[in-house]
Write a protein that holds these residues in place. Structure first.
Motif, PDB file in Angstrom:
ATOM      1  N   GLY A   1      31.928  53.995  45.806  1.00 17.14           N
ATOM      2  CA  GLY A   1      30.481  54.312  45.618  1.00 17.14           C
ATOM      3  C   GLY A   1      30.109  53.805  44.259  1.00 17.14           C
ATOM      4  N   ALA A   2      30.946  53.499  43.321  1.00 16.50           N
ATOM      5  CA  ALA A   2      30.619  53.150  41.912  1.00 16.50           C
ATOM      6  C   ALA A   2      29.664  51.573  42.033  1.00 16.50           C
ATOM      7  N   ILE A   3      28.686  51.788  41.142  1.00 13.67           N
ATOM      8  CA  ILE A   3      27.988  50.441  40.923  1.00 13.67           C
ATOM      9  C   ILE A   3      28.667  49.674  39.811  1.00 13.67           C
ATOM     10  N   VAL A   4      29.115  48.562  39.891  1.00 10.61           N
ATOM     11  CA  VAL A   4      29.746  47.580  38.954  1.00 10.61           C
ATOM     12  C   VAL A   4      29.139  46.122  38.794  1.00 10.61           C
ATOM     13  N   THR A   5      29.184  45.882  37.657  1.00 10.74           N
ATOM     14  CA  THR A   5      28.722  44.514  37.138  1.00 10.74           C
ATOM     15  C   THR A   5      29.889  43.520  37.351  1.00 10.74           C
ATOM     16  N   CYS A   6      29.541  42.485  38.043  1.00 10.79           N
ATOM     17  CA  CYS A   6      30.756  41.484  38.230  1.00 10.79           C
ATOM     18  C   CYS A   6      30.467  40.055  38.076  1.00 10.79           C
ATOM     19  N   LYS A   7      31.306  39.119  37.610  1.00 17.08           N
ATOM     20  CA  LYS A   7      31.038  37.624  37.760  1.00 17.08           C
ATOM     21  C   LYS A   7      31.822  37.084  38.623  1.00 17.08           C
ATOM     22  N   VAL A   8      31.135  36.116  39.204  1.00 18.29           N
ATOM     23  CA  VAL A   8      31.701  35.214  40.372  1.00 18.29           C
ATOM     24  C   VAL A   8      32.373  34.194  39.948  1.00 18.29           C
ATOM     25  N   CYS A   9      33.710  34.252  40.236  1.00 17.45           N
ATOM     26  CA  CYS A   9      34.670  33.223  39.946  1.00 17.45           C
ATOM     27  C   CYS A   9      34.734  32.021  40.895  1.00 17.45           C
ATOM     28  N   SER A  10      34.897  32.423  42.252  1.00 11.38           N
ATOM     29  CA  SER A  10      34.980  31.307  43.070  1.00 11.38           C
ATOM     30  C   SER A  10      34.242  31.712  44.496  1.00 11.38           C
ATOM     31  N   ILE A  11      33.982  30.677  45.337  1.00 10.01           N
ATOM     32  CA  ILE A  11      33.367  31.067  46.841  1.00 10.01           C
ATOM     33  C   ILE A  11      33.974  30.327  47.915  1.00 10.01           C
ATOM     34  N   ASN A  12      34.018  30.860  49.121  1.00 10.55           N
ATOM     35  CA  ASN A  12      34.309  29.982  49.995  1.00 10.55           C
ATOM     36  C   ASN A  12      33.281  30.601  51.285  1.00 10.55           C
ATOM     37  N   SER A  13      33.643  29.989  52.499  1.00  9.89           N
ATOM     38  CA  SER A  13      32.905  30.395  53.614  1.00  9.89           C
ATOM     39  C   SER A  13      32.883  31.709  54.046  1.00  9.89           C
ATOM     40  N   ARG A  14      33.904  32.526  53.706  1.00  5.35           N
ATOM     41  CA  ARG A  14      34.143  33.782  53.980  1.00  5.35           C
ATOM     42  C   ARG A  14      33.912  34.847  53.013  1.00  5.35           C
TER      43      ARG A  14
END
Length: 208
Positions: A81-94
């Protein structure tokens, strides 16, 4: 007097934490002290609402105030339930892999790994969502913790609410892009547009 110890009181301002408490622990009766931050009342008692140190403050002519505070030197852990700030490291189709940097407005001493699955990116038309049209590596994202993953350090996150999603993104030209809709951001230099799951940022989440 239950779990409340008179020796924990100090005259003047706030004392040092006397001992540690766990959520739900009974601290004292309402006739002994008033509830402060980090507490709640139940059946005539003051109980701890979070894990932390027990503090009491004496007030002249009034009941003391009992509070529970987190140790600011200890590492915070993301709760469901916590709101967090994050940085995207990598992505794929899923899914998108991220590093959690803040819990609320509190910076973390060390980051945690998180995953935003394709089905948790938006609240509607989940079958049409494409990860690369929502996030790119390097994006800063507001997300909500929805559960723990397979390992304790890998949290499952969601950006399905309107207030969640990308808050900072840079274009291929290196400029910080400007949101122009709920699904697009634009480079102020080249005026090129890129698709994102854009957050409608609320004032309390803006970092100054």
């Amino acid at each position: 007097m239950g779990n409340f110890l008179p020796g924990e009181l100090r005259s003047g301002s706030m004392a040092r934490p006397a001992r540690c408490c766990v959520p739900g622990e009974r601290l004292c009766g309402l006739q002994e002290a008033a509830p402060g931050s980090g507490t709640y009342t139940r059946l005539g008692s003051v109980c701890a609402a979070l894990a932390g140190g027990l503090l009491t403050t004496r007030r002249d002519g009034e009941l003391p105030v009992v509070s529970v505070v987190r140790d600011v030197e200890s590492q915070l852990l993301p709760d469901v339930g916590a709101i967090v700030t994050c940085k995207v490291c990598s992505i794929n189709s899923r899914f998108a892999k991220v590093r959690i940097l803040y819990i609320g407005s509190t910076p973390l001493k060390s980051t945690f790994r998180g995953t935003i699955r394709r089905e948790d990116i938006r609240a509607t038309e989940k079958d049409k969502v494409e990860v690369y049209k929502s996030f790119r590596p390097g994006d800063i994202v507001l997300a909500k913790v929805i559960s723990l993953g397979d390992m304790q350090s890998n949290y499952l996150l969601s950006t399905a609410e309107n207030e969640l999603g990308v808050v900072v993104a840079h274009s291929e030209a290196g400029a910080q892009m400007v949101p122009i809709s709920w699904c697009e951001m634009q480079c102020p230099k080249t005026h090129s547009k890129e698709l994102r799951k854009v957050a409608r940022v609320q004032p309390e989440f803006l970092q100054t």
